[in-house]
Structure formats: C-alpha cells, structure tokens
Design a protein around this motif. Structure first.
Motif, PDB file in Angstrom:
ATOM      1  N   MET A 130       0.830  -1.194   0.000  1.00  0.00           N
ATOM      2  CA  MET A 130       0.000   0.000   0.000  1.00  0.00           C
ATOM      3  C   MET A 130       0.873   1.256   0.000  1.00  0.00           C
ATOM      4  O   MET A 130       1.951   1.282   0.592  1.00  0.00           O
ATOM      5  CB  MET A 130      -0.927   0.005   1.217  1.00  0.00           C
ATOM      6  N   GLU A 131       0.344   2.292  -0.649  1.00  0.00           N
ATOM      7  CA  GLU A 131       1.100   3.527  -0.785  1.00  0.00           C
ATOM      8  C   GLU A 131       0.370   4.660  -0.066  1.00  0.00           C
ATOM      9  O   GLU A 131      -0.155   4.449   1.011  1.00  0.00           O
ATOM     10  CB  GLU A 131       1.322   3.785  -2.282  1.00  0.00           C
ATOM     11  N   ASP A 132       0.336   5.835  -0.630  1.00  0.00           N
ATOM     12  CA  ASP A 132      -0.282   6.964   0.042  1.00  0.00           C
ATOM     13  C   ASP A 132      -1.805   6.882  -0.049  1.00  0.00           C
ATOM     14  O   ASP A 132      -2.371   6.047  -0.763  1.00  0.00           O
ATOM     15  CB  ASP A 132       0.223   8.272  -0.562  1.00  0.00           C
ATOM     16  N   TYR A 133      -2.474   7.770   0.684  1.00  0.00           N
ATOM     17  CA  TYR A 133      -3.925   7.705   0.812  1.00  0.00           C
ATOM     18  C   TYR A 133      -4.639   7.796  -0.535  1.00  0.00           C
ATOM     19  O   TYR A 133      -5.655   7.136  -0.757  1.00  0.00           O
ATOM     20  CB  TYR A 133      -4.437   8.827   1.731  1.00  0.00           C
ATOM     21  N   GLY A 134      -4.115   8.605  -1.441  1.00  0.00           N
ATOM     22  CA  GLY A 134      -4.742   8.767  -2.745  1.00  0.00           C
ATOM     23  C   GLY A 134      -4.818   7.487  -3.557  1.00  0.00           C
ATOM     24  O   GLY A 134      -5.663   7.357  -4.445  1.00  0.00           O
ATOM     25  N   HIS A 135      -3.934   6.523  -3.252  1.00  0.00           N
ATOM     26  CA  HIS A 135      -3.921   5.252  -3.979  1.00  0.00           C
ATOM     27  C   HIS A 135      -4.518   4.107  -3.148  1.00  0.00           C
ATOM     28  O   HIS A 135      -4.538   2.967  -3.607  1.00  0.00           O
ATOM     29  CB  HIS A 135      -2.485   4.886  -4.366  1.00  0.00           C
ATOM     30  N   LEU A 136      -4.981   4.424  -1.958  1.00  0.00           N
ATOM     31  CA  LEU A 136      -5.412   3.385  -1.029  1.00  0.00           C
ATOM     32  C   LEU A 136      -6.611   2.589  -1.553  1.00  0.00           C
ATOM     33  O   LEU A 136      -6.543   1.364  -1.706  1.00  0.00           O
ATOM     34  CB  LEU A 136      -5.732   4.009   0.331  1.00  0.00           C
ATOM     35  N   GLN A 137      -7.702   3.279  -1.843  1.00  0.00           N
ATOM     36  CA  GLN A 137      -8.915   2.563  -2.268  1.00  0.00           C
ATOM     37  C   GLN A 137      -8.735   1.865  -3.614  1.00  0.00           C
ATOM     38  O   GLN A 137      -9.166   0.701  -3.765  1.00  0.00           O
ATOM     39  CB  GLN A 137     -10.118   3.516  -2.311  1.00  0.00           C
ATOM     40  N   PRO A 138      -8.116   2.502  -4.616  1.00  0.00           N
ATOM     41  CA  PRO A 138      -7.887   1.783  -5.874  1.00  0.00           C
ATOM     42  C   PRO A 138      -7.063   0.512  -5.684  1.00  0.00           C
ATOM     43  O   PRO A 138      -7.293  -0.485  -6.373  1.00  0.00           O
ATOM     44  CB  PRO A 138      -7.152   2.811  -6.740  1.00  0.00           C
ATOM     45  N   SER A 139      -6.119   0.536  -4.746  1.00  0.00           N
ATOM     46  CA  SER A 139      -5.294  -0.652  -4.481  1.00  0.00           C
ATOM     47  C   SER A 139      -6.128  -1.755  -3.834  1.00  0.00           C
ATOM     48  O   SER A 139      -5.981  -2.937  -4.163  1.00  0.00           O
ATOM     49  CB  SER A 139      -4.109  -0.291  -3.589  1.00  0.00           C
ATOM     50  N   PHE A 140      -7.007  -1.378  -2.917  1.00  0.00           N
ATOM     51  CA  PHE A 140      -7.921  -2.366  -2.333  1.00  0.00           C
ATOM     52  C   PHE A 140      -8.878  -2.912  -3.405  1.00  0.00           C
ATOM     53  O   PHE A 140      -9.217  -4.105  -3.398  1.00  0.00           O
ATOM     54  CB  PHE A 140      -8.721  -1.758  -1.184  1.00  0.00           C
TER      55      PHE A 140
END
Length: 325
Positions: A130-140
C-alpha cells in the motif's frame, strides 16, 4: 521535521535520477540486495541459509508511461521465474503505481493479473504493497478484483490511518502485513502523533493475531517485538500464524537472532537501481533507521554515508559537476 525532510527527498525526481547513477558510491548496496536478479537471488540464498524467508520488491518510482509499467511487469515475471528455478524461499511484494495505477486502472489490473497468475502456478504469494492515501482505495479494489480469481494475494494495513481497523476486519482472511506507515498523510485521514500510531499498531497486530489468517509484523522496534512474543505466548498462538519482518540491511543481528529462536522471519528484499525514494521513506517512517544502517556501515570501516540531507547534498553536487563537464 526529519520526517518532512525525508518525505520531501523521497519525492524529488532529480535526486532519484542522480541516485541511480551514484548509488553504489553512496552505499546503496547496504540497503538493496542487488542491482539485478542474479545478485538478488544470491542474497536470498544467503538469507535462506539462516532460516530467513524473503519478500522481493522490484524498486521503481514515478511510473507514468505504459512502457515503463510493462517493463516493470516483465522484470517481476522474471523474478518469479528465478524464484521457482532456484527453489528459494521467497515471494513477491509490488506496488500498483509501478504497474500503471496512475496511468489506467484496467491496464494496471491486467498487469497485476498476469503477475499473480504466473506466481500462482508456482504457489508463490504476491503481496500488494500500500502507498499513500490517494492510492489506497484503488489498491484495495485491485485486491478485490484479483481475489475473485486467485487465492495467492495479500496486502498491507497501515496503522496510521483512522480506517485501518475497518480494513483489517474486512480483509482478516487474507495474509496481511501490518506496518506503521511510511508516507506523510494529512490529519483528515491519519494519526499524526507517534504515540497514537504506535498504540494503533499494537492494537491491530493483536487483533489480527487473534482473528486473522496470517500476520506479518513489520517492525524494527524491539519493544514491539518483545510485546508480541509475550502476547502470542499468553494466548497460545502458534508460530505458524505469524512472522516478523524487517528490511534488508537493518538490524541484521536481530533478524538472525529471531530466526534462531524459532520464529518465522521474513526479510523485505528490495533490488534495482531505483533505491533512493524507497530508502527516504524508510527514514521518514522511523528516523532511527538511519542509525541502524549507518552503524553497520561504519563498523565495516568504510567511508560510506547513506541518505539523509548529506546524501541529497552529495547527489546534487555530483550531478552538478557532471553537467559542468
């Protein structure tokens, strides 16, 4: 202030580019397992000989072109083949942004699907970092999509996010790595104080040890490690339900000691020339990490200095001299 400094350095594309050219002169070999796959496999074999498993990260920053993402995918596929061919105890860790998440979701998902599919043939686990918050939901979302087809994927829960417990419970049946978090996040989404982050980190670890599938406890903090040792003993949690994880090049003596004590241990093994942003985030996450590496470097009687503002300064000076020629 140190955290802000390191995070600023990690995002500096000029310094990242310079680090690729001058990494070995700055001691990059002390924090990465190799610059190519062959060197990395040798490092993995050495760790395996001490009873230590590995998770392999193909380093890469600032991927905004499809060609770069495709190149990263091919490199990871080669790593999977090398793990299989050499029979080493290792799995894959990867970042969706390196595989095109900032370009197109479907393009990124297709790249990850190819990687996970290849890994599944050899029973190799793939961890979605996981990376920063902006990429959190797309990664999930990517994890959700891949999990409909494959069961060899897991991910990371970052303790500094307010919604970490919610995500931990949602993904409790996955193999999860629990970390404190290495990015600078706004107070709207994340705890800002070390005390709050540390407290939530312990809370998440305990919950997943009691309720989850498999827990990777990623920390160099011996206080946390000692706490976990007492907790698993008090709750009769078997060793095959968890492992400790540390980064390559950090606290080597403790890594060996934990493995000798019979605990499952996994070293996070980054490789490649694009090491600078990775290392700066490790220092931002825990500035004490600088001491852990520098002590080892100077114990070897070298003149190497790694990272920090000094590293940035040296990189800048070296690059300016190069341009001036």
């Amino acid at each position: 202030m140190l955290k802000d400094l390191f995070m600023g350095l990690s995002k500096n594309q000029f310094l990242n580019t310079a680090a690729k050219k001058y990494g070995l002169k700055l001691g990059a070999q002390n924090v990465v397992a190799g610059t190519n796959i062959a060197e990395t496999i040798q490092s993995i074999k050495e760790l395996n000989s001490h009873g230590i498993a590995c998770t392999v990260d193909n380093l890469g920053e600032f991927v905004y072109k499809e060609e770069e993402a495709t190149e990263a995918k091919e490199q990871i596929l080669e790593v999977i083949e090398a793990i299989h061919e050499n029979g080493v105890d290792a799995h894959i860790s990867l970042k969706p942004t390196q595989l095109g998440l900032d370009i197109d979701y479907t393009f990124c998902l297709d790249n990850l699907r190819e990687i996970v599919d290849r890994a599944s043939r050899y029973d190799i686990h793939v961890n979605i970092d996981m990376e920063d918050y902006g990429h959190l939901q797309p990664s999930f979302d990517i994890l959700d999509d891949l999990s409909r087809e494959y069961d060899n994927v897991g991910t990371v829960i970052q303790a500094y996010f307010y919604n970490a417990q919610e995500n931990l419970e949602k993904y409790k049946n996955y193999r999860l790595r629990i970390v404190k978090g290495a990015y600078k996040e706004p107070k709207e989404y994340a705890f800002q104080e070390k005390k709050e982050i540390d407290s939530n980190f312990i809370k998440l670890i305990e919950w997943h040890l009691l309720n989850g599938k498999f827990t990777s406890i990623a920390t160099h903090d011996h206080h946390v490690i000692n706490h976990v040792k007492k907790f698993v003993k008090a709750h009769n949690i078997p060793n095959n339900k968890f492992e400790f994880q540390m980064l390559y090049g950090f606290r080597r003596d403790m890594q060996l000691e934990l493995a000798k004590e019979g605990y499952n241990f996994c070293t996070y093994v980054p490789f490649g020339k694009d090491w600078y942003g990775y290392f700066m985030r490790r220092l931002a996450e825990r500035p004490q990490n600088l001491n852990l590496v520098v002590k080892q470097v100077f114990n070897k009687k070298t003149n190497t200095m790694i990272g920090l503002a000094a590293g940035a300064f040296v990189l800048g000076r070296m690059s300016k001299k190069k341009k001036g020629k």
